[in-house]
Design an enzyme around this catalytic site. Structure first.
Site, PDB file in Angstrom:
ATOM      1  N   LYS A  47       0.862  -1.184   0.000  1.00  0.00           N
ATOM      2  CA  LYS A  47       0.000   0.000   0.000  1.00  0.00           C
ATOM      3  C   LYS A  47       0.898   1.232   0.000  1.00  0.00           C
ATOM      4  O   LYS A  47       1.667   1.444   0.934  1.00  0.00           O
ATOM      5  CB  LYS A  47      -0.911  -0.014   1.227  1.00  0.00           C
ATOM      6  N   LYS A  55      -2.068  -1.545  -3.977  1.00  0.00           N
ATOM      7  CA  LYS A  55      -2.958  -0.394  -3.893  1.00  0.00           C
ATOM      8  C   LYS A  55      -2.156   0.886  -3.925  1.00  0.00           C
ATOM      9  O   LYS A  55      -1.189   0.957  -3.165  1.00  0.00           O
ATOM     10  CB  LYS A  55      -3.744  -0.501  -2.585  1.00  0.00           C
TER      11      LYS A  55
END
Ligand code: PBG
Length: 349
Positions: free
Chosen positions: A202, A262
């Protein structure tokens, strides 16, 4: 690779001349089963608040969310990812409201599973919407986001979601060791069969801007505590590739069942490398900023929404994503119905 036959013996365009032929030799297919639709859940009753930063998305109370989920299922989408948006008055430095039995997510999960037992419910596990300062972990006396003291809270939060009936818990905080802490806490409570979807790679991304407005979760010193203004001490540097592979490997070793990259579109290289390196299910999250970019282009007459979204989704699948998390998921299901099932035609046995 054997020598390529040359022009004019071989013509690339020959196999592109008809839609039926293009369909026959298409390499990437999308299926309705691989989509996950994110939702924001509020306390209260009868709430369906417009999210200004994300046109077409709302904050729902549980009762209005149930109506929405009925529509989602009818559109052929069977998985959701829930984010809690508690009252401002329920936020605190210790984020205690994140793991209450009657917390906003816990109550919603319970009701959803009661009404739609077959809908797959994934819950986001992170403290940022519950801490008064908006960080994903606690702040220590040095003013840093503290890793180890945050783990117990994250594990407690994940446990409370699983006990409420969540099918999968998805930690998005980026503290080190959280998968191990959550796995241990679930196992101690006989929830050995609740899988973990880890937001492993992330990145500290500008593409989360609209989400922080939606979830009221931007880091801020306004709550009285002086805190860092960004999440760069725990989310990844967008310049790093090898580090993403280390993060994913660590999470798998700690017990993650599925991992995530992400944001999605700006990180296709990471998705491809992760899929090649690890034989585990891989999710890509097309985040709020990706959604808002498309919506803004469409509102200004600059793009065809369906074509642009499907091209983006195809690129995520082509790069190697098995699971696609997108705010367009419901819309994609509806487009698929309009096309009589031709849009999402991947059959998975
Ligand atoms: C919580 C969380 C965020 C997102 C998912 N979980 C925000 C953040 O890290 O600031 C972003 C999702 C999106 O932008 O759609 N930590």
């Amino acid at each position: 690779m054997n020598a390529m036959p040359q022009f004019p013996i071989y013509r690339h365009r020959r196999m592109r001349m008809k839609e039926s032929l293009r369909r026959l030799v298409r390499e990437t297919h999308l299926g309705a089963d691989q989509f996950v639709m994110p939702y924001f859940v509020r306390p209260g009753f009868g709430v369906k608040e417009v999210i200004e930063s994300m046109p077409g998305q709302y904050r729902f109370s549980t009762d209005t969310l149930l109506q929405e989920l009925d529509e989602l299922q009818q559109a052929g989408i069977g998985s959701v990812l829930l984010f809690g948006v508690p009252e401002e008055s329920d936020k605190s430095p210790g984020a205690e409201s994140a793991w209450q039995k009657n917390g906003v997510v816990q109550k919603a999960v319970h009701e959803i599973k009661r009404h739609f037992p077959d809908l797959l419910v994934i819950t986001d596990v992170c403290l940022c919407a519950y801490t008064s300062h908006g960080h994903c972990g606690f702040i220590n006396e040095r003013g840093e986001v503290d890793n180890d003291s945050s783990l117990k809270a994250l594990a407690e939060m994940a446990l409370s979601h699983a006990e409420a009936g969540a099918d999968l818990v998805a930690p998005s905080d980026m503290m080190d060791g959280r998968i191990q802490a959550i796995r241990k806490r679930l196992d101690e409570s006989a929830l050995t069969n609740t899988p973990i979807l880890s937001y492993s790679a992330k990145y500290a991304s500008a593409f989360y801007g609209p989400f922080r407005d939606a979830a009221h979760s931007a880091p801020s010193s306004a709550g009285g505590q002086s805190v860092p203004e960004d999440r760069k001490s725990y989310q990844m540097d967008p310049a790093n590739r090898l580090e993403a592979l280390r993060e994913i490997e660590a999470d798998l070793c700690e017990g993650a069942d599925m991992v995530m990259v992400k944001p999605a579109l700006a990180y296709l290289d990471i998705i491809r490398e992760a899929k090649t390196a690890f034989n585990f299910p891989l999710a890509a999250y097309a985040v709020s900023g990706e959604y808002a970019m498309v919506k803004t282009a469409v509102q200004n007459g600059l793009a065809n929404e369906k074509k642009m979204v499907m091209e983006m989704m195809t690129s995520l699948a082509r790069a190697g994503s098995d699971v696609l998390i997108t705010y367009h998921a419901k819309q994609i299901g509806l487009w698929n119905q309009e096309s009589k099932g031709k849009l999402l035609n991947a059959v998975r046995l």
